[in-house]
Motif scaffolding. Structure first.
Motif, PDB file in Angstrom:
ATOM      1  N   PHE A 191      89.772  51.870 -42.430  1.00  0.00           N
ATOM      2  CA  PHE A 191      88.556  52.504 -42.953  1.00  0.00           C
ATOM      3  C   PHE A 191      87.674  53.002 -41.806  1.00  0.00           C
ATOM      4  O   PHE A 191      86.456  53.018 -41.879  1.00  0.00           O
ATOM      5  N   GLY A 243     100.789  50.922 -40.954  1.00  0.00           N
ATOM      6  CA  GLY A 243     100.449  52.089 -41.773  1.00  0.00           C
ATOM      7  C   GLY A 243     101.669  52.844 -42.267  1.00  0.00           C
ATOM      8  O   GLY A 243     101.793  53.172 -43.455  1.00  0.00           O
ATOM      9  N   ARG A 244     102.616  53.114 -41.376  1.00  0.00           N
ATOM     10  CA  ARG A 244     103.770  53.940 -41.764  1.00  0.00           C
ATOM     11  C   ARG A 244     104.810  53.145 -42.546  1.00  0.00           C
ATOM     12  O   ARG A 244     105.842  53.692 -42.921  1.00  0.00           O
ATOM     13  N   GLN A 325     106.827  60.716 -39.147  1.00  0.00           N
ATOM     14  CA  GLN A 325     105.906  59.652 -38.739  1.00  0.00           C
ATOM     15  C   GLN A 325     106.657  58.329 -38.575  1.00  0.00           C
ATOM     16  O   GLN A 325     106.498  57.633 -37.568  1.00  0.00           O
ATOM     17  N   GLU A 329     106.554  57.974 -34.669  1.00  0.00           N
ATOM     18  CA  GLU A 329     105.425  57.118 -34.303  1.00  0.00           C
ATOM     19  C   GLU A 329     105.951  55.721 -33.924  1.00  0.00           C
ATOM     20  O   GLU A 329     105.375  55.030 -33.093  1.00  0.00           O
TER      21      GLU A 329
HETATM   22  O1  F6P Z   1      98.069  58.401 -36.735  1.00  0.00           O
HETATM   23  C1  F6P Z   1      97.610  57.185 -36.312  1.00  0.00           C
HETATM   24  C2  F6P Z   1      97.381  56.223 -37.446  1.00  0.00           C
HETATM   25  O2  F6P Z   1      96.816  55.069 -36.904  1.00  0.00           O
HETATM   26  C3  F6P Z   1      98.639  55.912 -38.240  1.00  0.00           C
HETATM   27  O3  F6P Z   1      99.416  54.933 -37.664  1.00  0.00           O
HETATM   28  C4  F6P Z   1      98.075  55.544 -39.556  1.00  0.00           C
HETATM   29  O4  F6P Z   1      99.053  55.583 -40.554  1.00  0.00           O
HETATM   30  C5  F6P Z   1      97.013  56.597 -39.716  1.00  0.00           C
HETATM   31  O5  F6P Z   1      96.472  56.732 -38.416  1.00  0.00           O
HETATM   32  C6  F6P Z   1      95.945  56.307 -40.717  1.00  0.00           C
HETATM   33  O6  F6P Z   1      95.262  55.118 -40.443  1.00  0.00           O
HETATM   34  P1  F6P Z   1      94.322  54.433 -41.512  1.00  0.00           P
HETATM   35  O7  F6P Z   1      95.164  54.015 -42.673  1.00  0.00           O
HETATM   36  O8  F6P Z   1      93.690  53.264 -40.812  1.00  0.00           O
HETATM   37  O9  F6P Z   1      93.288  55.443 -41.940  1.00  0.00           O
END
Ligand code: F6P
Length: 501
Positions: A191, A243-244, A325, A329
């Motif tokens: 967030f 995240g990924r 990604q 990534e």
């Molecule tokens: O691109 C960098 C990153 O940290 C990804 O690993 C992640 O999926 C994306 O930004 C979004 O992050 P968040 O879910 O914290 O908004």
């Protein structure tokens, strides 16, 4: 890298042998180099290795102890060492570990699924027709792919996605929607992501600041509350889900809205079946191990700089974006877990697009370009539409391309000569279902992790993306008329930007 050193000798031994020649001298490889797990079939016969090279690859898998590495992941050991975190997306889709930390994660995941079901029931009972999902990277690509792939006509909700900080994305998406009948989900593990917060604010305002139809998914409850979304409409996320790797978590809320909660749970079950296979099948019978070793062979023995992914199914057209990604990534690293420099090439550039459209765009280069591009072709055998001639043509093209790229064709005319020798793996799903798609995506996740183990790198951090974010934050005031840039070229470019916009 010493562990991979022996591969070069095999590549040199095979240098003068074509893929067609490899198959001619060993025709049973067409069957022996194939594996099946439920509805997912993989055939590696058109790769540019022979049995001796495969023996060398599997010996590396033994020495590197890939089986133990899989177990470490499922058991919640701190395999993301640079961030001191466990990596437990597998706990989101099944009971596959007796370790306390994994069981605890599983319990939290099950509780979150229950809450997601309740929120969906509430939305189904409302007059909401459209959902806008706001997130980026892992908080967007997985949900976007799966919602697009598995959406059925007549679904209860239309689900839309906004990711890019470019205001055109929000403007175009919101243009056709009615705020009175739209709910929005702001998805961000941290967030704190600039793009998502800016787009979230646009949508918040567009909803006339009526936050009753605003939902959130995050690990950071405080930031969500500060943004104005109450706890009862916030679904949890956890540090132990990258995240990924997060589409299986509450980040999959838009998926469940698009395809229904029951089918979302089938997606999880499909991934869970692949987890069980990857963890338990012997190395030689393990699709994830074959896939990972093939990637290593193509990168470190054949030195392929790029890897194509070519789904022959319109519904999977977003798979290449998603895999970019997931793979790049995760594996775009040049230091080992202990910080020492990697002495082998790591991830190639992943790219691709859906067949047959791509045959009429970049396939010329695949057939006759100077670079050999290994490819994953993905097909779906049972059509979900009544256009049988189209489906037969699609499958004919899929088969034809894998054959033509591998075998080539001789000609006295150099312009009309096809060199062949272009390796590919064929992945087939019996049908595109939540279960089979879950298996396919989980296969790639496991392959990525196993590649990281073979290279000795951490697949679960992404420090490389931070520097650009920091510089952008430093430069933002200068774009808003305050301050200057330190860098000479950036300073000049800023003058140009500000003079003309
Ligand atoms: O691109 C960098 C990153 O940290 C990804 O690993 C992640 O999926 C994306 O930004 C979004 O992050 P968040 O879910 O914290 O908004």
């Amino acid at each position: 890298m010493s562990a991979l050193a022996g591969l070069d000798a095999h590549a040199q031994r095979l240098a003068g042998t074509s893929i067609a020649g490899l198959i001619e001298t060993d025709p049973s490889r067409a069957r022996d180099f194939a594996l099946r797990v439920g509805p997912l079939y993989a055939n590696f016969a058109r790769q540019r290795y022979d049995r001796a090279a495969l023996d060398a690859l599997f010996a590396i898998a033994e020495r590197t102890n890939l089986k133990a590495a899989m177990r470490r992941q499922l058991d919640g050991e701190i395999i993301n060492a640079t961030e001191g975190r466990a990596v437990l997306h597998t706990a989101l889709r099944g009971d596959n570990s007796t370790a306390a930390v994994a069981r605890d994660a599983r319990a939290q995941a099950v509780a979150a699924l229950g809450r997601m079901r309740e929120l969906i029931a509430g939305l189904e009972a409302s007059d909401v027709t459209d959902i806008v999902s706001i997130g980026i990277g892992g908080s967007d690509l997985g949900p976007r792919l799966v919602a697009d792939a598995l959406a059925l006509p007549g679904a209860r909700f239309r689900v839309h996605f906004i990711s890019n900080v470019d205001g055109n994305a929000a403007q175009r998406t919101l243009a056709g929607l009615d705020p009175k009948h739209t709910a929005a989900i702001v998805i961000s593990k941290t967030f704190g992501t600039q793009e998502t917060l800016l787009n979230g604010r646009i949508v918040h305002e567009w909803l006339q600041d009526d936050s009753r139809r605003l939902y959130a998914v995050s690990t950071n409850a405080q930031r969500v509350a500060d943004f104005g979304i109450p706890a009862e409409r916030t679904l949890p996320m956890w540090d132990w889900v990258g995240g990924r790797y997060s589409l299986w978590s509450s980040v999959g809320f838009p998926i469940a809205l698009a395809i229904g909660m029951d089918r979302f749970e089938q997606l999880l079950a499909g991934a869970g079946a692949m987890d069980a296979h990857a963890a338990e099948a012997p190395l030689r019978a393990n699709i994830a191990v074959w896939h990972a070793l093939t990637a290593i062979w193509n990168r470190n023995a054949l030195h392929a700089a790029t890897q194509a992914v070519l789904p022959y199914d319109e519904r999977l057209k977003l798979l290449p974006n998603y895999l970019q990604q997931l793979v790049m990534e995760s594996l775009g690293k040049s230091v080992h877990v202990d910080g020492s420099a990697v002495d082998a090439e790591t991830v190639p550039v992943w790219w691709g697009g859906a067949g047959t459209d791509t045959q009429h765009s970049f396939f010329q280069a695949l057939h006759q370009g100077t670079q050999v591009v290994p490819a994953d072709f993905i097909g779906v055998l049972q059509a979900a539409h009544p256009f049988h001639d189209n489906h037969a043509a699609l499958l004919a093209n899929l088969l034809a391309q894998t054959e033509a790229l591998a075998n080539g064709q001789a000609s006295d005319d150099p312009h009309r000569r096809y060199p062949g020798g272009r390796p590919s793996t064929l992945l087939l799903l019996d049908a595109l279902t939540p279960q089979s798609l879950g298996m396919l995506i989980a296969l790639y996740e496991h392959s990525v992790y196993l590649q990281s183990v073979l290279w000795g790198i951490n697949a679960f951090d992404q420090f490389g993306v931070e520097l650009g974010k920091q510089v952008a934050n430093r430069l933002l005031p200068a774009l808003q008329g305050e301050g200057e840039a330190d860098d000479t070229v950036t300073r000049e470019l800023l003058r140009e930007f500000n003079a003309r916009r």
